[in-house]
Structures are given as C-alpha cells and as structure tokens.
Design a protein around this motif. Structure first.
Motif, PDB file in Angstrom:
ATOM      1  N   VAL A 212       0.593  -1.289  -0.065  1.00 40.26           N
ATOM      2  CA  VAL A 212       0.029   0.141   0.139  1.00 40.26           C
ATOM      3  C   VAL A 212       0.768   1.314  -0.054  1.00 40.26           C
ATOM      4  CG1 VAL A 212      -1.793   1.263   1.482  1.00 40.26           C
ATOM      5  CG2 VAL A 212      -1.767  -1.055   1.047  1.00 40.26           C
ATOM      6  N   VAL A 213       1.924   1.251   0.662  1.00 36.91           N
ATOM      7  CA  VAL A 213       2.943   2.542   0.890  1.00 36.91           C
ATOM      8  C   VAL A 213       3.485   2.636  -0.406  1.00 36.91           C
ATOM      9  CG1 VAL A 213       4.675   3.530   2.027  1.00 36.91           C
ATOM     10  CG2 VAL A 213       2.959   2.342   3.294  1.00 36.91           C
ATOM     11  N   ASP A 214       3.998   1.751  -0.946  1.00 38.08           N
ATOM     12  CA  ASP A 214       4.758   1.809  -2.113  1.00 38.08           C
ATOM     13  C   ASP A 214       3.886   2.305  -3.318  1.00 38.08           C
ATOM     14  OD1 ASP A 214       7.256   0.795  -3.816  1.00 38.08           O
ATOM     15  OD2 ASP A 214       5.674  -0.122  -4.951  1.00 38.08           O
ATOM     16  N   LYS A 215       2.672   1.638  -3.634  1.00 38.98           N
ATOM     17  CA  LYS A 215       1.821   2.177  -4.558  1.00 38.98           C
ATOM     18  C   LYS A 215       1.315   3.634  -4.226  1.00 38.98           C
ATOM     19  CE  LYS A 215       1.075  -1.747  -6.944  1.00 38.98           C
ATOM     20  NZ  LYS A 215       1.530  -1.745  -8.370  1.00 38.98           N
ATOM     21  N   GLY A 216       1.099   3.934  -2.767  1.00 40.82           N
ATOM     22  CA  GLY A 216       0.625   5.386  -2.572  1.00 40.82           C
ATOM     23  C   GLY A 216       1.864   6.352  -2.897  1.00 40.82           C
ATOM     24  N   LEU A 217       3.052   6.018  -2.471  1.00 45.31           N
ATOM     25  CA  LEU A 217       4.256   6.803  -2.935  1.00 45.31           C
ATOM     26  C   LEU A 217       4.203   7.263  -4.500  1.00 45.31           C
ATOM     27  CD1 LEU A 217       7.746   6.608  -1.256  1.00 45.31           C
ATOM     28  CD2 LEU A 217       7.368   6.947  -3.836  1.00 45.31           C
ATOM     29  N   GLN A 218       3.991   5.988  -5.196  1.00 45.45           N
ATOM     30  CA  GLN A 218       4.209   6.059  -6.694  1.00 45.45           C
ATOM     31  C   GLN A 218       3.010   6.939  -7.078  1.00 45.45           C
ATOM     32  OE1 GLN A 218       6.373   4.524  -8.596  1.00 45.45           O
ATOM     33  NE2 GLN A 218       5.662   5.504 -10.561  1.00 45.45           N
ATOM     34  N   LEU A 219       1.813   6.988  -6.419  1.00 47.94           N
ATOM     35  CA  LEU A 219       0.736   7.743  -6.795  1.00 47.94           C
ATOM     36  C   LEU A 219       1.062   9.268  -6.411  1.00 47.94           C
ATOM     37  CD1 LEU A 219      -2.372   5.565  -6.402  1.00 47.94           C
ATOM     38  CD2 LEU A 219      -1.499   6.325  -8.587  1.00 47.94           C
ATOM     39  N   HIS A 220       1.996   9.624  -5.701  1.00 50.45           N
ATOM     40  CA  HIS A 220       2.275  11.011  -4.973  1.00 50.45           C
ATOM     41  C   HIS A 220       3.068  11.500  -5.973  1.00 50.45           C
ATOM     42  CE1 HIS A 220       0.253  10.106  -1.350  1.00 50.45           C
ATOM     43  NE2 HIS A 220       0.626  11.412  -0.859  1.00 50.45           N
ATOM     44  N   GLY A 221       3.652  10.662  -7.007  1.00 49.75           N
ATOM     45  CA  GLY A 221       4.814  11.041  -7.864  1.00 49.75           C
ATOM     46  C   GLY A 221       6.006  11.626  -7.266  1.00 49.75           C
ATOM     47  N   GLY A 222       6.502  12.760  -7.752  1.00 47.94           N
ATOM     48  CA  GLY A 222       7.830  13.129  -7.118  1.00 47.94           C
ATOM     49  C   GLY A 222       7.710  13.754  -5.728  1.00 47.94           C
ATOM     50  N   TYR A 223       6.757  14.257  -5.446  1.00 50.13           N
ATOM     51  CA  TYR A 223       6.285  14.525  -4.020  1.00 50.13           C
ATOM     52  C   TYR A 223       6.271  13.440  -2.989  1.00 50.13           C
ATOM     53  CZ  TYR A 223       5.243  19.262  -5.823  1.00 50.13           C
ATOM     54  OH  TYR A 223       5.262  20.531  -6.413  1.00 50.13           O
ATOM     55  N   GLY A 224       5.919  12.370  -3.537  1.00 47.59           N
ATOM     56  CA  GLY A 224       6.041  10.978  -2.675  1.00 47.59           C
ATOM     57  C   GLY A 224       7.467  10.727  -2.009  1.00 47.59           C
ATOM     58  N   TYR A 225       8.553  11.248  -2.793  1.00 45.53           N
ATOM     59  CA  TYR A 225       9.901  10.956  -2.658  1.00 45.53           C
ATOM     60  C   TYR A 225      10.291  12.167  -1.725  1.00 45.53           C
ATOM     61  CZ  TYR A 225      14.692   8.746  -3.450  1.00 45.53           C
ATOM     62  OH  TYR A 225      15.598   8.259  -3.472  1.00 45.53           O
ATOM     63  N   MET A 226       9.543  13.255  -1.350  1.00 45.57           N
ATOM     64  CA  MET A 226      10.085  14.163  -0.607  1.00 45.57           C
ATOM     65  C   MET A 226       9.651  14.010   0.892  1.00 45.57           C
ATOM     66  SD  MET A 226      11.375  16.406  -2.632  1.00 45.57           S
ATOM     67  CE  MET A 226      11.943  15.076  -3.429  1.00 45.57           C
ATOM     68  N   ALA A 227      10.870  14.226   1.985  1.00 44.84           N
ATOM     69  CA  ALA A 227      10.782  13.725   3.370  1.00 44.84           C
ATOM     70  C   ALA A 227       9.518  14.458   3.938  1.00 44.84           C
ATOM     71  CB  ALA A 227      11.838  13.932   4.046  1.00 44.84           C
ATOM     72  N   GLU A 228       9.078  15.843   3.560  1.00 42.99           N
ATOM     73  CA  GLU A 228       8.077  16.133   4.476  1.00 42.99           C
ATOM     74  C   GLU A 228       6.659  15.681   3.976  1.00 42.99           C
ATOM     75  OE1 GLU A 228       8.525  19.148   0.563  1.00 42.99           O
ATOM     76  OE2 GLU A 228       9.802  17.643   1.788  1.00 42.99           O
ATOM     77  N   TYR A 229       6.860  14.865   3.178  1.00 40.57           N
ATOM     78  CA  TYR A 229       5.376  13.952   3.242  1.00 40.57           C
ATOM     79  C   TYR A 229       5.270  12.690   3.781  1.00 40.57           C
ATOM     80  CZ  TYR A 229       3.691  17.037  -0.598  1.00 40.57           C
ATOM     81  OH  TYR A 229       3.118  18.317  -1.542  1.00 40.57           O
ATOM     82  N   PRO A 230       4.323  12.690   4.287  1.00 38.26           N
ATOM     83  CA  PRO A 230       4.255  11.417   5.506  1.00 38.26           C
ATOM     84  C   PRO A 230       4.255  10.146   4.659  1.00 38.26           C
ATOM     85  CG  PRO A 230       2.149  12.549   5.333  1.00 38.26           C
ATOM     86  CD  PRO A 230       2.856  13.378   4.550  1.00 38.26           C
ATOM     87  N   ILE A 231       3.951  10.128   3.428  1.00 37.25           N
ATOM     88  CA  ILE A 231       3.884   8.889   2.655  1.00 37.25           C
ATOM     89  C   ILE A 231       5.370   8.294   2.500  1.00 37.25           C
ATOM     90  CG2 ILE A 231       4.139   9.722   0.391  1.00 37.25           C
ATOM     91  CD1 ILE A 231       2.006   6.642   1.146  1.00 37.25           C
ATOM     92  N   ALA A 232       6.415   9.499   2.498  1.00 30.38           N
ATOM     93  CA  ALA A 232       7.997   9.149   2.164  1.00 30.38           C
ATOM     94  C   ALA A 232       8.211   8.367   3.501  1.00 30.38           C
ATOM     95  CB  ALA A 232       8.573  10.290   1.889  1.00 30.38           C
ATOM     96  N   ARG A 233       7.979   9.149   4.459  1.00 34.02           N
ATOM     97  CA  ARG A 233       8.568   8.598   6.069  1.00 34.02           C
ATOM     98  C   ARG A 233       7.825   7.165   6.202  1.00 34.02           C
ATOM     99  NH1 ARG A 233       7.241  13.886   7.132  1.00 34.02           N
ATOM    100  NH2 ARG A 233       5.153  13.336   8.288  1.00 34.02           N
TER     101      ARG A 233
END
Length: 384
Positions: A333-354
């Motif tokens: 779920v987290v991996d798919k969610g990060l993918q759907l966030h796009g580049g922002y999913g790789y940013m530490a300030e987003y909870p999905i990245a943490r």
C-alpha cells in the motif's frame, strides 16, 4: 464499511486518544525524528489520560482492562498522524513486554514493577535478538550463571527497541547450556545494574524517533528474585507470548497501511495532471480499488484474530498469518501510494515518504515473514 468491531467504550476511548495525539504527539514528531528519541514525557502523559497500563490491575494503578481492541484504537490514531516511532515504543511496552510482567511475576514482583509501568515512569524492553541469533531463538549465546543470591549475565543483544530509554529489560539468557531449549531463562535487568551497559543508538533507515540499541552484559549482577517465570522455562514463555506480539505487529501494520491509503486518496483527488485530477485516471482508480479491497479483506481477518485473542483462542498459525499478510500489505500500500504521489512522494516532508522507510522493518522483526510462512506450512503438512 462498518466493521462491527468497536463498542461505545472504544469510541469514547478514541476521542481521548485523538486529543492526546493532537496535543502531546503531533507537534513534536519532527523534533523526535531529529533527536532520534521520543521524549519520556509521552509515557507519563499517556498514563495521565489512562491510555497505557490498560491491562495492569487497578490495585497497581492500571486500567484493569485487557481488551486488545483498545490498543487497536490507539494504533489507528497514532498511525493517522504518521507517529510510527511513538507507536512502536508504546507497543513494545504495552503489547510485547507487559504480558510477561503480568503473567510471569510473583506478587512481590508485581508490587515492585507494575505501578511504575502503569504510570509511565518505567519504560520496558525485551532483549531476545543477538548479533548471531535473530528469528532462531535457540541460537542465543548470552549466559546467566548463578552466583549466590545473584545471576551473572554475560553476552550481547542487538536491535533492542526502547534499548536506550528502558528502565527494565527482560533478558533471555542460557542458564543451563547443556539443557538445550530447556536451558533458557528470563531475567529482568534494571537500568543501573552493575555490568550492564548500552552501546550505540543504532542508525536505522527509518523509525528515526525510536531508540534502538545494542546492549552488553559483562558479569552483570542481577538479583536472583528478578527471575521471570520458571528457571529453564524461558523459551516456552517466549513462544507462548509470541502470538500476541505478532498480532500486535499486524495491527500496527494494518493501521499504518490504512493511514497511507487515506493520504494517497486525498492527494490524488487534489493533485491535477493534464487538466484533470490524478484520481480520474483509470490506472489510479484501479490501483485504489485494488488496495481498498485488500485492506478491507485484511482488516476482517485481523479483527477476527483480535477477538480470538480476547477469547484466549488465537492460534500460533493465525497470528503468523496476520503478521505476514498485514506487514506485506503495508509495504504494498505504501509503495503504491508513494508512486501515486509522484515526485512529491519522494520528499521527506510528505508522510507517505516517511511511511515508506518506517514500514520496511515490519516484515523482519517479530520473526521474519519467511519464518511466518514456515510456521504456517509446518501446521499444514503436520511437521513438528
């Protein structure tokens, strides 16, 4: 979907937890991540609101309530704000170590330790894993030799959750090296025990706010009356309580996955690409549909397992199934969610990245998921 799991008391408890999380946890998450340590005050604040020490009898200052559903509520509310490190630290004491203090202690030991655990003044840890012995508990090398009214412990433990802050550490050690699996005992080591020291605070890829440490014992002198349960019964004591530990991990994984799904759903509804919401694309909708279905099916099994634990009927195999399935699902779920966030999913300030980093360990501790499959498989084919 109405799960039909919680009753009025659980929802009233949720309201208290939510207020506690908003006031005492959420504002300090970044600070704790940076200092790599959750402040001890959180345990005391949680106790003041009646949120920890739930299973401790009232005569020792606890809530006298051993319904695992209350713990599920707290996990869900902590997961909702991405407080993975806080959740793990509290869960270690409440779900993993506490059963040992409740079920294996003498009356004198209960009077000595339970009030402090219930009040949040004492933080606990359990030390099983060693540098050369992880899921294979029978491979441990730490020893404890009787010396008059004390035990002398020698050895090392690693990957110990709450290892830096713990005031009471339940240590598994060999008290009779010749007895094999029947030669392991459990001893409670106080923070200031002579010969007991803590190594470095381990630098993990995730769960940065949670203190994980190496522990060392060099002729650590532990009073004889700090023995938990039966001498030589340590492995049996550990195995009897592993199902609850594994269900607790599964519950935490499910809560974290649910939170990650919620963040993702909110994001794709708001984020636009090619002039329309990301949520409107078929790939997004299909991904969300798959994850939602998997979460609902997983939750149903975990809810059933919680009720079985309350009834005293949770099996080793069902706990293993819950742990394996929920922690794998969390990562999916987290991996798919990060993918759907796009580049922002790789940013530490987003909870999905943490969450991506924090959740990776879930399929490792408490017995690796490969071990969980081994447990399930042995039962299926009738192997010992």
């Amino acid at each position: 979907m109405d799960r039909g799991l919680y009753e009025e008391d659980h929802e009233a408890f949720r309201a208290v937890v939510r207020t506690f999380v908003k006031r005492e946890v959420e504002p300090y998450l970044l600070k704790w991540e940076e200092q790599r340590l959750v402040d001890r005050a959180v345990w005391r604040a949680a106790s003041a609101q009646g949120l920890i020490g739930l299973a401790v009898p009232e005569e020792y200052g606890g809530g006298g309530e051993d319904d695992i559903r209350f713990r599920a509520v707290m996990m869900e509310e902590l997961a909702a704000v991405g407080a993975s490190s806080v959740q793990l630290g509290i869960s270690l004491t409440e779900d993993i170590a506490m059963p040992y203090f409740l079920e294996l202690t003498t009356q004198e030991q209960k009077r000595r330790w339970l009030p402090g655990l219930a009040s949040g003044e004492l933080i606990s840890a359990i030390a099983m894993t060693e540098p050369d012995a992880g899921s294979d508990l029978q491979g441990m090398r730490t020893t404890a030799v009787r010396d008059g009214d004390h035990w002398l412990i020698n050895g090392a433990k690693t990957f110990i959750t709450n290892g830096i802050q713990a005031d009471l550490v339940i240590v598994a050690a060999r008290t009779d090296p010749a007895a094999g699996s029947r030669g392991i005992s459990l001893l409670v080591v106080d923070r200031d025990t002579p010969g007991f020291s803590r190594g470095r605070k381990l630098d993990k890829i995730g769960l940065h706010g949670q203190d994980t440490a190496e522990l060392f014992f060099n002729d650590a002198r532990v009073p004889a009356d700090h023995l938990l349960g039966q001498e030589g019964g340590g492995l049996r004591h550990l195995l009897e309580r592993l199902p609850r530990e594994r269900l607790s991990i599964a519950m935490g994984a499910q809560a974290a996955a649910e939170a990650a799904f919620g963040w993702t759903l909110e994001y794709v509804k708001e984020r636009r690409a090619f002039g329309r919401p990301v949520a409107s694309f078929q790939n997004t909708a299909f991904t969300l549909a798959e994850l939602r279905t998997a979460l609902d099916v997983s939750q149903a099994f975990i809810d059933r397992a919680m009720l079985a634990l309350n009834a005293g009927t949770l099996t080793v195999q069902d706990a293993a199934k819950a742990k394996w399935w929920a922690t794998d699902l969390q990562q999916r779920v987290v991996d798919k969610g990060l993918q759907l966030h796009g580049g922002y999913g790789y940013m530490a300030e987003y909870p999905i990245a943490r969450a991506f980093l924090d959740g990776r360990v879930q399929s490792i501790y408490g017995g690796t998921n490969e071990i969980m499959k081994e447990i399930i498989g042995r039962q299926l084919i009738g192997s010992d």
